[in-house]
Design a protein around this motif. Structure first.
Motif, PDB file in Angstrom:
ATOM      1  N   VAL A 271       0.866  -1.172   0.000  1.00  0.00           N
ATOM      2  CA  VAL A 271       0.000   0.000   0.000  1.00  0.00           C
ATOM      3  C   VAL A 271       0.907   1.228   0.000  1.00  0.00           C
ATOM      4  CG1 VAL A 271      -1.765   1.259   1.272  1.00  0.00           C
ATOM      5  CG2 VAL A 271      -1.796  -1.215   1.254  1.00  0.00           C
ATOM      6  N   VAL A 272       0.752   2.080  -1.011  1.00  0.00           N
ATOM      7  CA  VAL A 272       1.571   3.282  -1.115  1.00  0.00           C
ATOM      8  C   VAL A 272       1.010   4.327  -0.163  1.00  0.00           C
ATOM      9  CG1 VAL A 272       2.360   5.125  -2.641  1.00  0.00           C
ATOM     10  CG2 VAL A 272       2.180   2.806  -3.499  1.00  0.00           C
ATOM     11  N   GLU A 273       1.874   4.778   0.742  1.00  0.00           N
ATOM     12  CA  GLU A 273       1.457   5.798   1.699  1.00  0.00           C
ATOM     13  C   GLU A 273       1.940   7.160   1.232  1.00  0.00           C
ATOM     14  OE1 GLU A 273       2.271   5.044   5.837  1.00  0.00           O
ATOM     15  OE2 GLU A 273       2.103   2.889   5.508  1.00  0.00           O
TER      16      GLU A 273
ATOM     17  N   ARG B 127      14.697   8.082   2.287  1.00  0.00           N
ATOM     18  CA  ARG B 127      14.243   6.845   2.939  1.00  0.00           C
ATOM     19  C   ARG B 127      12.812   6.508   2.523  1.00  0.00           C
ATOM     20  NH1 ARG B 127      14.226   8.255   8.149  1.00  0.00           N
ATOM     21  NH2 ARG B 127      11.973   8.107   8.357  1.00  0.00           N
ATOM     22  N   PHE B 128      11.944   7.529   2.459  1.00  0.00           N
ATOM     23  CA  PHE B 128      10.553   7.316   2.058  1.00  0.00           C
ATOM     24  C   PHE B 128      10.480   6.775   0.634  1.00  0.00           C
ATOM     25  CE2 PHE B 128       9.217  10.938   5.109  1.00  0.00           C
ATOM     26  CZ  PHE B 128       9.199  10.069   6.175  1.00  0.00           C
ATOM     27  N   PHE B 129      11.292   7.337  -0.267  1.00  0.00           N
ATOM     28  CA  PHE B 129      11.275   6.883  -1.666  1.00  0.00           C
ATOM     29  C   PHE B 129      11.764   5.440  -1.770  1.00  0.00           C
ATOM     30  CE2 PHE B 129      11.650  11.545  -2.840  1.00  0.00           C
ATOM     31  CZ  PHE B 129      10.315  11.650  -3.187  1.00  0.00           C
ATOM     32  N   GLU B 130      12.769   5.078  -0.963  1.00  0.00           N
ATOM     33  CA  GLU B 130      13.279   3.702  -0.978  1.00  0.00           C
ATOM     34  C   GLU B 130      12.217   2.710  -0.512  1.00  0.00           C
ATOM     35  OE1 GLU B 130      16.792   3.953   1.415  1.00  0.00           O
ATOM     36  OE2 GLU B 130      17.986   4.796  -0.227  1.00  0.00           O
ATOM     37  N   GLU B 131      11.351   3.152   0.407  1.00  0.00           N
ATOM     38  CA  GLU B 131      10.271   2.294   0.904  1.00  0.00           C
ATOM     39  C   GLU B 131       9.096   2.250  -0.069  1.00  0.00           C
ATOM     40  OE1 GLU B 131       9.320   3.900   4.747  1.00  0.00           O
ATOM     41  OE2 GLU B 131      11.237   3.299   5.607  1.00  0.00           O
ATOM     42  N   GLY B 132       9.150   3.070  -1.127  1.00  0.00           N
ATOM     43  CA  GLY B 132       8.094   3.066  -2.145  1.00  0.00           C
ATOM     44  C   GLY B 132       6.928   3.981  -1.826  1.00  0.00           C
ATOM     45  N   ASP B 133       7.122   4.932  -0.921  1.00  0.00           N
ATOM     46  CA  ASP B 133       6.040   5.851  -0.560  1.00  0.00           C
ATOM     47  C   ASP B 133       6.133   7.167  -1.321  1.00  0.00           C
ATOM     48  OD1 ASP B 133       5.023   4.080   1.373  1.00  0.00           O
ATOM     49  OD2 ASP B 133       6.456   4.793   2.862  1.00  0.00           O
ATOM     50  N   LYS B 134       4.985   7.837  -1.464  1.00  0.00           N
ATOM     51  CA  LYS B 134       4.951   9.169  -2.069  1.00  0.00           C
ATOM     52  C   LYS B 134       5.283  10.184  -0.981  1.00  0.00           C
ATOM     53  CE  LYS B 134       1.324   8.146  -5.411  1.00  0.00           C
ATOM     54  NZ  LYS B 134       0.003   8.540  -5.877  1.00  0.00           N
ATOM     55  N   VAL B 135       5.802  11.336  -1.389  1.00  0.00           N
ATOM     56  CA  VAL B 135       6.139  12.379  -0.422  1.00  0.00           C
ATOM     57  C   VAL B 135       5.450  13.682  -0.814  1.00  0.00           C
ATOM     58  CG1 VAL B 135       7.993  13.767   0.585  1.00  0.00           C
ATOM     59  CG2 VAL B 135       8.371  11.353   0.121  1.00  0.00           C
TER      60      VAL B 135
ATOM     61  N   MET C 220       3.782  20.386  -3.105  1.00  0.00           N
ATOM     62  CA  MET C 220       4.279  19.613  -4.255  1.00  0.00           C
ATOM     63  C   MET C 220       4.281  18.148  -3.819  1.00  0.00           C
ATOM     64  SD  MET C 220       7.943  19.853  -6.262  1.00  0.00           S
ATOM     65  CE  MET C 220       8.998  19.530  -4.892  1.00  0.00           C
ATOM     66  N   ILE C 221       3.850  17.250  -4.721  1.00  0.00           N
ATOM     67  CA  ILE C 221       3.857  15.810  -4.395  1.00  0.00           C
ATOM     68  C   ILE C 221       4.815  15.088  -5.337  1.00  0.00           C
ATOM     69  CG2 ILE C 221       2.477  13.692  -4.296  1.00  0.00           C
ATOM     70  CD1 ILE C 221       0.086  15.402  -3.510  1.00  0.00           C
ATOM     71  N   LEU C 222       5.687  14.272  -4.747  1.00  0.00           N
ATOM     72  CA  LEU C 222       6.662  13.482  -5.507  1.00  0.00           C
ATOM     73  C   LEU C 222       6.359  12.006  -5.320  1.00  0.00           C
ATOM     74  CD1 LEU C 222       9.810  15.402  -4.274  1.00  0.00           C
ATOM     75  CD2 LEU C 222       8.888  15.533  -6.560  1.00  0.00           C
ATOM     76  N   ALA C 223       6.504  11.231  -6.388  1.00  0.00           N
ATOM     77  CA  ALA C 223       6.286   9.782  -6.321  1.00  0.00           C
ATOM     78  C   ALA C 223       7.571   9.072  -6.749  1.00  0.00           C
ATOM     79  CB  ALA C 223       5.149   9.372  -7.244  1.00  0.00           C
ATOM     80  N   PRO C 224       7.896   7.927  -6.137  1.00  0.00           N
ATOM     81  CA  PRO C 224       9.122   7.216  -6.526  1.00  0.00           C
ATOM     82  C   PRO C 224       9.056   6.727  -7.969  1.00  0.00           C
ATOM     83  CG  PRO C 224       7.823   5.892  -5.019  1.00  0.00           C
ATOM     84  CD  PRO C 224       7.170   7.223  -5.085  1.00  0.00           C
ATOM     85  N   ARG C 225      10.186   6.697  -8.657  1.00  0.00           N
ATOM     86  CA  ARG C 225      10.239   6.246 -10.052  1.00  0.00           C
ATOM     87  C   ARG C 225      10.195   4.722 -10.096  1.00  0.00           C
ATOM     88  NH1 ARG C 225      11.057   9.944 -13.911  1.00  0.00           N
ATOM     89  NH2 ARG C 225      12.010  11.898 -13.304  1.00  0.00           N
TER      90      ARG C 225
END
Length: 173
Positions: free
Chosen positions: A87-89, A113-121, A168-173
């Motif tokens: 689940v992407v948080e 760290r958040f991006f490595e866990e696959g979460d959006k920031v 601004m919202i960023l999502a992992p690639r």
């Protein structure tokens, strides 16, 4: 008048009401197209059930197998898929327009760290008092964040003012 209960899942044995079916035996070998009654007899001979696998095909594809075992395997597949899904948080990082270099580095480390866990920031830049007079400083900071994380994250929501804050919202690639 009461309607019969609707069964979920594939039709089995006498529930299959089409005149002809494409039969696959218990060994997985294709037996060809045949009347449903003959397919039912073949299933009874083997001591197993006739299960409709592909109901939308013409003719429907039926397989001779143990229905209880089939249902169990399907349930196991569903549970396994549920276990594997992530689940992407949406994590939030709050910044200020005049943030110090070290403070920015600490926030950047947390974002990595958040991006490595696959979460959006969600990067929130809050303005207070006279800081509202210089929104370009906030925009400059968010563009710096965007540039720093360009290789690990993509911008999902461009920097935008919403009241006293810029988001601004960023999502992992």
């Amino acid at each position: 008048m009461q309607t019969p209960p609707v069964k979920d899942g594939p039709r089995i044995n006498e529930d299959i009401r089409v005149p002809r079916v494409l039969l696959i035996d218990q060994n997985g070998e294709k037996q060809g197209e045949m009347p449903t009654s003959a397919a039912l007899e073949a299933a009874e001979e083997a001591g197993l059930d006739l299960v409709e696998i592909v109901p939308n095909a013409n003719p429907p594809v039926c397989k001779i197998l143990d229905y209880g075992k089939f249902k169990f395997q399907e349930q196991k597949k569903k549970n396994e898929a549920r276990k594997r899904q992530k689940v992407v948080e949406l994590k939030e990082i709050k910044l200020r327009p005049n943030i110090d270099i070290h403070d920015y580095e600490v926030k950047a480390k947390a974002m990595t760290r958040f991006f490595e866990e696959g979460d959006k920031v969600k990067v929130t830049l809050r303005f207070r008092g006279r800081e509202m007079a210089h929104p370009e400083l906030g925009m400059k900071l968010l563009h710096k964040v965007k540039a720093d994380f360009d290789e690990v994250a993509k911008v999902e929501y461009e920097p935008r003012m919403e009241g006293r804050q810029m988001i601004m919202i960023l999502a992992p690639r």
